[in-house]
Design a protein around this motif. Sequence first.
Motif: not given
Length: 255
Positions: A14-15, A20-47
């Motif tokens: 639900g990223a 979900g978007k906020a969590a993904a952004a903060m995880l990246v900021r803190e050094g993680a690589r992140v799989a951004v997943t969502d049923r809304n594929e275009s939204g996930a790709r944008q994030v």
Amino acid sequence: MAGRVEGKVALVTGAASGLGKAAAAMLVREGARVAVTDRNESGARQVAGELGEAARAWSLDVTREPDWERVVDEVLATFGRLDVVVNNAGIGVVKDIESISLEEWRLVHAVNLDGVFLGCKHAIRGMRKCGAKGSIINLSSVAGLVGVDNLPAYCSSKGGVRLLTKSVALHCARKGYGIRCNSLHPTFIETPMVDDLASMTGDKAAGKARLARMIPLGHIGEPDDVSYAVVYLASDESKLMTGAEFVIDGGTTAM
């Protein structure tokens, strides 16, 4: 200085928006690589595009086990490991027990509870392939701790997430896996779901003011209020935390 989750790989459901978007952004900021997943594929790709090279997007319907099997396998192939799964995807139907249909009841549980079940199951499978270590973070709600009169399916599903989390935590501990599982229980947060809830009366600003009055601290939360807890649970700082409930509710359950 290294980030708090440096070198870890996280999958967030639900990223495409909201928590979900906020969590993904903060995880990246803190050094993680992140799989951004969502049923809304275009939204996930944008994030993922906004987050840069550390993020990749996948289409994932959390209610479909074949999707989970495919995505976890592809994340392992792409990033080489899986350390964190954030089961965030969720929906709500604002109808009381006399109004909600069986189909609506089942849909809410399919996303909010079945989706978390599948997320935990395949998180463990993926983490066991790379050392059986990691952190599963399940988004429940303050409505998984106390009842809300017009949210019976949401309360039921989020209450289920709370106890599912504890079961998964104990299973992993007793198996000797280094996999932890904890739940988060936020109050109203500035997300599209809360916008929809506040707009039901036709005046979103008045609706938000009404929701804020229900919180002892007097204001709706921000997505990063939850993201900070996600990063803590994803990091090694929380290595003794499993089967726990993190309540982020502005004092609501203290009443």
